[in-house]
Design a protein around this motif. Structure first.
Motif, PDB file in Angstrom:
ATOM      1  N   LEU A  50     -42.050   7.249 -48.652  1.00 39.14           N
ATOM      2  CA  LEU A  50     -42.796   6.008 -49.305  1.00 39.14           C
ATOM      3  C   LEU A  50     -44.115   6.187 -49.888  1.00 39.14           C
TER       4      LEU A  50
ATOM      5  N   VAL B   5     -41.196  -0.468 -41.439  1.00 40.48           N
ATOM      6  CA  VAL B   5     -40.363   0.215 -42.364  1.00 40.48           C
ATOM      7  C   VAL B   5     -39.197   0.588 -41.347  1.00 40.48           C
TER       8      VAL B   5
ATOM      9  N   ASP C  81     -34.749   1.854 -42.477  1.00 39.43           N
ATOM     10  CA  ASP C  81     -33.589   2.319 -43.507  1.00 39.43           C
ATOM     11  C   ASP C  81     -32.508   1.078 -43.536  1.00 39.43           C
TER      12      ASP C  81
ATOM     13  N   THR D 296     -36.041   0.496 -46.821  1.00 38.42           N
ATOM     14  CA  THR D 296     -36.215   1.393 -47.848  1.00 38.42           C
ATOM     15  C   THR D 296     -34.747   1.866 -48.140  1.00 38.42           C
ATOM     16  N   LYS D 297     -34.442   3.030 -49.037  1.00 38.81           N
ATOM     17  CA  LYS D 297     -33.385   3.572 -49.482  1.00 38.81           C
ATOM     18  C   LYS D 297     -32.297   2.491 -50.064  1.00 38.81           C
TER      19      LYS D 297
ATOM     20  N   SER E 199     -36.956   1.531 -53.031  1.00 38.02           N
ATOM     21  CA  SER E 199     -36.408   2.743 -52.886  1.00 38.02           C
ATOM     22  C   SER E 199     -37.401   3.935 -53.790  1.00 38.02           C
ATOM     23  N   ALA E 200     -38.107   4.296 -52.678  1.00 42.23           N
ATOM     24  CA  ALA E 200     -38.909   5.397 -53.263  1.00 42.23           C
ATOM     25  C   ALA E 200     -38.351   6.609 -54.028  1.00 42.23           C
TER      26      ALA E 200
END
Length: 605
Positions: free
Chosen positions: A52, A159, A161, A189-190, A221-222
């Protein structure tokens, strides 16, 4: 007077210099128009924190490791003129790093902090994003590093997932942070792996179970550069920044006030009479004795942890060294021994850094548990946090191999055989045409040039055919010339090799190439295993035990010195009160009155 000035005045009066410094920093920030806000990224290992950060920066150079490798804190500053970094090493030295891609986690195991400067303007310049070790890392030093950093944080970017459930370590961390009054913001994330419906469901579930308002949740979503919700969240944090910083600093002031109140009450209680003062001084000495006993119990309690750390570190050293040396000796090198020694020393150094951090963290963890189990004040751990162990190194490990010469013992004999074979081949070819093939063949089998030439002479003496004799004698002369020509070629090649920095000639190189494949590589591989098992590993383990004793002794001395200093400060204050009472009664009464005022003031803060 304002709150900070009141606290600073009291701290100065009772000699709390470290508190004075902390109050000064809080005051300076409160006066800044656009103060920095520090937001660490906290989450499980592999939750996507580093990925990220790379998506937010222009340099995109931070290493995304496949396993937890470092306890180092990375502070990322945005809006800089250039992309570069500064590393503060274990000794407090500042090292400039021009290329951020050169930052390698394993090489930074002992660094105190890495500050990354990036040119990106996607994040406000006054927002400092911090990459921290993973919550689920098996290395206790990683957790300790995170705990030590959190008092500096103004808010937490949590953070996780989106594909994973909320873990126990994550929920425990959320509860701990709530007690510190820091605001928590959740980043999922993701998100590219989920549908819109699944994303909304995940947000609702996590927000409900973690009691985090949905407005403080961002889905990103990085890898797809889908970061709009995060940018919106950071913008809202900027809008509320002054209120956030004020709440955090107010909580810090309350903690300072609580600590100082306890100190003032102790001084007041001890000041009621000489008997009370003397009793308080005796209690200080008893407290020091008690803390020292706690320290000894602490040192004894970590013995098993140290033994396990030693076994784990030795096994890891064996595995890494075997893989690296085996790769080295089956490949190509101009100096196997030098590369092997460099590999051994570098590996030992890296593992030593991890080992020292692990021992230090284990002692801190044990001490905290011991303090919690004691009703009285426990061991102060400030000295452990700042302890410099950089002088303790693993150096001078035994090295008793000769990898460069291994399998090349007979190269010179083989070289002579190569030259001889060429000469014999010449004689044999001529002798065969003269009917002396059998004799020459026997000479060839002997493999010695001089014997071959002598044999040809003998054959020449018993052959009646003068023409055959003449041919064989010419062959002997030709063989001699062949030998001389090889020597001439070799001497020339040797001279040429010297000019290009090599000490091998043409034939030496050819012979060495063959024997290296047939003899040297297998011998080196066997030698490496024998060396690790019989010499290097035992030596490493013994040195590790010596270092363990040294580490424990340093910790013992450091904790005892810190405890002694703390108690002596209390004792000195008590003795000062006693002296003031005896010598300057009026001044003493003023002092007691002042302490009462301090207590009243502190109770209102």
């Amino acid at each position: 007077m304002n709150k900070i000035e009141d606290l600073r005045s009291i701290a100065e009066s009772i000699g709390l210099t470290s508190i004075v410094e902390e109050l000064t920093l809080i005051e300076l920030r409160s006066k800044q128009e656009n103060a920095n806000i520090i937001l660490p990224l906290v989450g499980e290992f592999s939750s996507g924190k580093t990925t990220l950060i790379n998506a937010l920066t222009d340099s995109k150079g931070l290493e995304s490791a496949t396993k937890p490798t470092t306890a180092t804190i990375y502070e990322v500053h945005f809006g800089s003129d250039s992309c570069h970094a500064e590393v503060i090493d274990a000794n407090g030295n500042c090292i400039e790093v021009e290329n951020i891609n050169d930052l390698k986690n394993e090489e930074l195991a002992d660094a105190k902090v890495v500050t990354v400067f990036d040119t990106s303007t996607r994040i406000p310049a006054s927002t400092i994003i911090v990459d921290t070790p993973g919550l689920s890392s098996p290395d206790p030093q990683h957790k300790q590093t995170l705990v030590n950093f959190l008092p500096k944080a103004d808010g937490i970017l949590l953070v996780t997932d989106i594909n994973q459930q909320m873990t126990r370590s994550l929920t425990d961390f959320i509860e701990m942070i709530k007690l510190s009054q820091r605001p928590i913001y959740l980043i999922l994330t993701k998100s590219d792996t989920k549908s819109e419906e699944d994303i909304e469901s995940a947000k609702q579930y996590i927000s409900k179970n973690c009691k985090i308002p949905l407005k403080q949740v961002a889905v990103v979503s990085a890898t797809k550069d889908s970061l709009e919700e995060l940018y919106t969240l950071l913008d809202s944090i900027q809008e509320e920044k002054k209120d956030i910083l004020k709440r955090v600093d107010d909580q810090r002031l309350k903690n300072i006030s609580k600590m100082m109140l306890k100190q003032v009450e102790e001084l007041m209680s001890a000041s009621l009479s000489d008997e009370n003062t003397d009793e308080a001084i005796r209690m200080c000495q008893q407290e020091l004795d008690r803390v020292k006993r706690q320290i000894e119990r602490l040192v004894d309690s970590v013995a098993d942890d140290i033994d396990e750390q030693e076994r784990t570190t030795t096994r890891k050293f064996e595995d890494i060294i075997f893989d690296k040396l085996n790769t080295l000796v089956t490949g190509k090198s101009s100096d196997f021994d030098n590369e092997a020694m460099t590999t051994i020393n570098n590996t030992a150094s890296l593992l030593m850094n991890s080992y020292k951090n692990g021992i230090q963290a284990a002692i801190c963890e044990k001490a905290r548990n011991q303090n919690e189990s004691e009703k009285e004040d426990g061991i102060s751990l400030e000295s452990l946090k700042s302890m410099n162990l950089s002088n303790i190194q693993m150096t001078g490990l035994t090295y008793n191999m000769d990898l460069n010469g291994m399998g090349h013992e007979y190269d010179q004999w083989i070289k002579v055989g190569v030259i001889a074979a060429a000469a014999v081949g010449t004689v044999a070819a001529v002798a065969a045409t003269a009917g002396g093939a059998a004799a020459a063949g026997g000479a060839l089998a002997s493999g010695k040039a001089i014997d071959a030439i002598d044999t040809v002479s003998d054959v020449g003496s018993i052959i009646s055919n003068q023409k055959a004799v003449s041919r064989i004698e010419k062959a002997v002369t030709l063989a001699t010339k062949v030998t001389q020509k090889y020597e001439t070629i070799e001497n020339g090649a040797q001279a040429l090799s010297g000019k290009v920095g090599s000490d091998k000639g043409l034939i030496d190189s050819m012979v060495g190439f063959v024997t290296d494949k047939l003899l040297s590589k297998p011998q080196r591989a066997r030698a490496v295993r024998n060396y690790i098992d019989s010499s290097l590993s035992p030596d490493f383990n013994n040195r590790l035990k010596e270092i363990s004793l040294e580490l424990v002794n340093i910790v013992r001395v450091s904790l005892n010195e810190e405890a002694t200093e703390i108690i002596n400060q209390k004792t000195n204050s008590l003795n000062q009160l006693k002296a003031e009472r005896k010598e300057q009664k009026e001044q003493f009464e003023q002092r007691i009155s002042q302490l009462r005022e301090y207590k009243t003031l502190l109770l209102t803060i």
